[in-house]
Design a protein around this motif. Structure first.
Motif, PDB file in Angstrom:
ATOM      1  N   GLY A   1       0.831  -1.197   0.000  1.00 45.25           N
ATOM      2  CA  GLY A   1       0.000   0.000   0.000  1.00 45.25           C
ATOM      3  C   GLY A   1       0.868   1.250   0.000  1.00 45.25           C
ATOM      4  O   GLY A   1       1.768   1.399  -0.827  1.00 45.25           O
ATOM      5  N   SER A   2       0.605   2.147   0.957  1.00 44.56           N
ATOM      6  CA  SER A   2       1.383   3.391   1.029  1.00 44.56           C
ATOM      7  C   SER A   2       2.642   3.244   1.880  1.00 44.56           C
ATOM      8  O   SER A   2       3.350   4.218   2.128  1.00 44.56           O
ATOM      9  CB  SER A   2       0.518   4.523   1.605  1.00 44.56           C
ATOM     10  N   LEU A   3       2.922   2.011   2.347  1.00 43.95           N
ATOM     11  CA  LEU A   3       4.097   1.761   3.178  1.00 43.95           C
ATOM     12  C   LEU A   3       5.271   1.266   2.338  1.00 43.95           C
ATOM     13  O   LEU A   3       5.115   0.401   1.480  1.00 43.95           O
ATOM     14  CB  LEU A   3       3.792   0.699   4.240  1.00 43.95           C
ATOM     15  N   VAL A   4       6.457   1.830   2.624  1.00 45.23           N
ATOM     16  CA  VAL A   4       7.702   1.349   2.029  1.00 45.23           C
ATOM     17  C   VAL A   4       8.589   0.903   3.182  1.00 45.23           C
ATOM     18  O   VAL A   4       8.841   1.666   4.114  1.00 45.23           O
ATOM     19  CB  VAL A   4       8.411   2.447   1.213  1.00 45.23           C
ATOM     20  N   ARG A   5       9.056  -0.350   3.125  1.00 39.74           N
ATOM     21  CA  ARG A   5       9.838  -0.916   4.236  1.00 39.74           C
ATOM     22  C   ARG A   5      11.332  -0.931   3.897  1.00 39.74           C
ATOM     23  O   ARG A   5      11.733  -1.377   2.820  1.00 39.74           O
ATOM     24  CB  ARG A   5       9.355  -2.324   4.573  1.00 39.74           C
ATOM     25  N   TYR A   6      12.138  -0.458   4.859  1.00 45.19           N
ATOM     26  CA  TYR A   6      13.593  -0.445   4.739  1.00 45.19           C
ATOM     27  C   TYR A   6      14.196  -1.269   5.868  1.00 45.19           C
ATOM     28  O   TYR A   6      13.706  -1.253   6.995  1.00 45.19           O
ATOM     29  CB  TYR A   6      14.125   0.994   4.815  1.00 45.19           C
ATOM     30  N   LYS A   7      15.276  -1.973   5.553  1.00 46.44           N
ATOM     31  CA  LYS A   7      15.943  -2.841   6.526  1.00 46.44           C
ATOM     32  C   LYS A   7      17.422  -2.494   6.574  1.00 46.44           C
ATOM     33  O   LYS A   7      18.059  -2.271   5.541  1.00 46.44           O
ATOM     34  CB  LYS A   7      15.766  -4.297   6.107  1.00 46.44           C
ATOM     35  N   ALA A   8      17.975  -2.484   7.802  1.00 44.06           N
ATOM     36  CA  ALA A   8      19.393  -2.176   8.006  1.00 44.06           C
ATOM     37  C   ALA A   8      20.200  -3.465   8.087  1.00 44.06           C
ATOM     38  O   ALA A   8      20.323  -4.057   9.168  1.00 44.06           O
ATOM     39  CB  ALA A   8      19.590  -1.357   9.275  1.00 44.06           C
ATOM     40  N   GLY A   9      20.708  -3.926   6.971  1.00 43.49           N
ATOM     41  CA  GLY A   9      21.563  -5.104   6.930  1.00 43.49           C
ATOM     42  C   GLY A   9      20.956  -6.281   7.659  1.00 43.49           C
ATOM     43  O   GLY A   9      19.791  -6.638   7.464  1.00 43.49           O
ATOM     44  N   ASP A  10      21.749  -6.907   8.535  1.00 40.01           N
ATOM     45  CA  ASP A  10      21.273  -8.038   9.323  1.00 40.01           C
ATOM     46  C   ASP A  10      20.893  -7.626  10.744  1.00 40.01           C
ATOM     47  O   ASP A  10      20.760  -8.470  11.628  1.00 40.01           O
ATOM     48  CB  ASP A  10      22.356  -9.126   9.386  1.00 40.01           C
ATOM     49  N   THR A  11      20.732  -6.327  10.973  1.00 43.15           N
ATOM     50  CA  THR A  11      20.398  -5.832  12.305  1.00 43.15           C
ATOM     51  C   THR A  11      19.063  -6.407  12.756  1.00 43.15           C
ATOM     52  O   THR A  11      18.066  -6.313  12.040  1.00 43.15           O
ATOM     53  CB  THR A  11      20.327  -4.294  12.299  1.00 43.15           C
ATOM     54  N   THR A  12      19.040  -7.000  13.948  1.00 46.52           N
ATOM     55  CA  THR A  12      17.795  -7.588  14.447  1.00 46.52           C
ATOM     56  C   THR A  12      17.031  -6.627  15.353  1.00 46.52           C
ATOM     57  O   THR A  12      15.800  -6.554  15.288  1.00 46.52           O
ATOM     58  CB  THR A  12      18.083  -8.894  15.223  1.00 46.52           C
ATOM     59  N   LEU A  13      17.732  -5.872  16.182  1.00 44.80           N
ATOM     60  CA  LEU A  13      17.072  -4.914  17.075  1.00 44.80           C
ATOM     61  C   LEU A  13      16.934  -3.561  16.386  1.00 44.80           C
ATOM     62  O   LEU A  13      17.929  -2.928  16.031  1.00 44.80           O
ATOM     63  CB  LEU A  13      17.872  -4.750  18.368  1.00 44.80           C
ATOM     64  N   GLY A  14      15.704  -3.129  16.188  1.00 46.84           N
ATOM     65  CA  GLY A  14      15.486  -1.819  15.576  1.00 46.84           C
ATOM     66  C   GLY A  14      16.008  -1.723  14.164  1.00 46.84           C
ATOM     67  O   GLY A  14      16.431  -0.647  13.730  1.00 46.84           O
ATOM     68  N   GLY A  15      15.958  -2.808  13.424  1.00 46.81           N
ATOM     69  CA  GLY A  15      16.550  -2.817  12.095  1.00 46.81           C
ATOM     70  C   GLY A  15      15.618  -2.456  10.962  1.00 46.81           C
ATOM     71  O   GLY A  15      16.014  -2.517   9.800  1.00 46.81           O
ATOM     72  N   ILE A  16      14.366  -2.080  11.275  1.00 48.73           N
ATOM     73  CA  ILE A  16      13.384  -1.799  10.225  1.00 48.73           C
ATOM     74  C   ILE A  16      12.784  -0.409  10.418  1.00 48.73           C
ATOM     75  O   ILE A  16      12.463  -0.003  11.536  1.00 48.73           O
ATOM     76  CB  ILE A  16      12.256  -2.859  10.236  1.00 48.73           C
ATOM     77  N   VAL A  17      12.640   0.304   9.311  1.00 49.56           N
ATOM     78  CA  VAL A  17      11.906   1.572   9.292  1.00 49.56           C
ATOM     79  C   VAL A  17      10.892   1.506   8.163  1.00 49.56           C
ATOM     80  O   VAL A  17      11.237   1.164   7.028  1.00 49.56           O
ATOM     81  CB  VAL A  17      12.843   2.784   9.091  1.00 49.56           C
TER      82      VAL A  17
END
Length: 310
Positions: A183-199
């Motif tokens: 939908g209107s969401l775009v998901r970003y991931k920081a490498g293999d970071t597990t804690l707080g790795g998604i915006v």
């Protein structure tokens, strides 16, 4: 791989005791630091997290007793999302009902089960069921079984006019990559970071701008391993995006710089070091009021004006 996900999220709250009760007793987070707002020492600054106060688990608050409610809008963090073990969603749904916490029915986002809810000030929060994290360390309050306890941040959802300019900062400066759209969401991931790795960036160009106040997020901080990595990020912001940061500020538990990203949110870059055990033993984190050196001579006056909390 560098851990460049979320370091902490800082929000505004109403009464201090109510805030403390909700996050430590209802959600079962650890109060890892009880200090004051360095720029306004008449109010507390509470840091909640896991047992060790790891970056990626820290939600902090400035609780003002008579703070007016804020208004969610463009240029703000829409939702702060915690990780829980996959089998814990049923437990948490019942707990939210039992504690009278306003919440939504479980739903699916990007294939994950999510329960959205609000804190006493109306701040938007959510729990996401994550498989395979049952054996990660968890803070045990004695009331919430360890197998159900929160395991740090999953993600943060940001309301922006358009995703691309903010996404460019996430990717170029903080090492995220775009991994999905819904939908209107775009998901970003920081490498293999597990804690707080998604915006998640939610495009909401036609919405009103947010208004700061109780129940809203003041800023979101991203991790830099140390000063050298932070300096590299500051250089990229200036050279590649024309964005200048503040000078570095010593927050005792990390060193920080701040800037406004293209969507209007206040971003911070915070170092992982020295951490929260720098001024008190790890086993007694959060028990005593800690003040920065420059405020220590005023301890008696500060203590007299701060609300009493237990």
């Amino acid at each position: 791989m560098r851990q460049n996900g979320i370091h902490h999220i800082t929000a505004i709250a109403g009464p201090a005791q109510r805030n403390l009760d909700f996050y430590t007793r209802v959600l079962g987070l650890r109060l890892v630091k009880k200090t004051v707002n360095f720029d306004d020492p008449g109010t507390y600054h509470f840091y909640y997290g896991d047992e060790a106060g790891q970056p990626g688990t820290i939600l902090t608050f400035f609780p003002w007793e008579h703070a007016a409610p804020g208004r969610l809008g463009v240029g703000e963090t829409q939702e702060t999302v915690f990780r829980v073990p996959e089998g814990a969603i049923g437990y948490w749904t019942h707990r939210l009902i039992e504690k009278g916490v306003p919440h939504e029915a479980p739903e699916k986002r990007f294939g994950e089960t999510v329960v959205a809810f609000k804190d006493p000030d109306g701040m938007r929060l959510a729990l996401v069921a994550v498989p395979g994290i049952e054996n990660e360390p968890a803070w045990n309050t004695g009331e919430i079984p360890t197998e159900h306890a929160i395991r740090g941040f999953h993600s943060a959802s940001l309301l922006v006019p358009e995703a691309a300019p903010t996404g460019a900062i996430l990717m170029d400066v903080f090492g995220f990559r775009e991994i999905a759209r819904e939908g209107s969401l775009v998901r970003y991931k920081a490498g293999d970071t597990t804690l707080g790795g998604i915006v998640d960036l939610r495009e909401a160009g036609g919405f009103l701008r947010g208004r700061p106040g109780a129940g809203t997020v003041h800023h979101i901080a991203f991790r830099a391993t140390d000063d050298a990595v932070q300096t590299e990020m500051v250089k990229k912001l200036a050279e590649n995006h024309g964005i200048r940061t503040t000078e570095q500020k010593d927050r005792d538990y990390f060193r920080a710089v701040y800037f406004r990203e293209p969507g209007g949110l206040l971003f911070e870059i915070a170092t992982d070091d020295p951490g929260f055990a720098v001024d008190e033993p790890a086993e007694s984190l959060g028990q005593a009021l800690k003040l920065p050196r420059f405020l220590e001579p005023n301890r008696e006056k500060i203590d007299a004006v701060l609300p009493k909390v237990v």
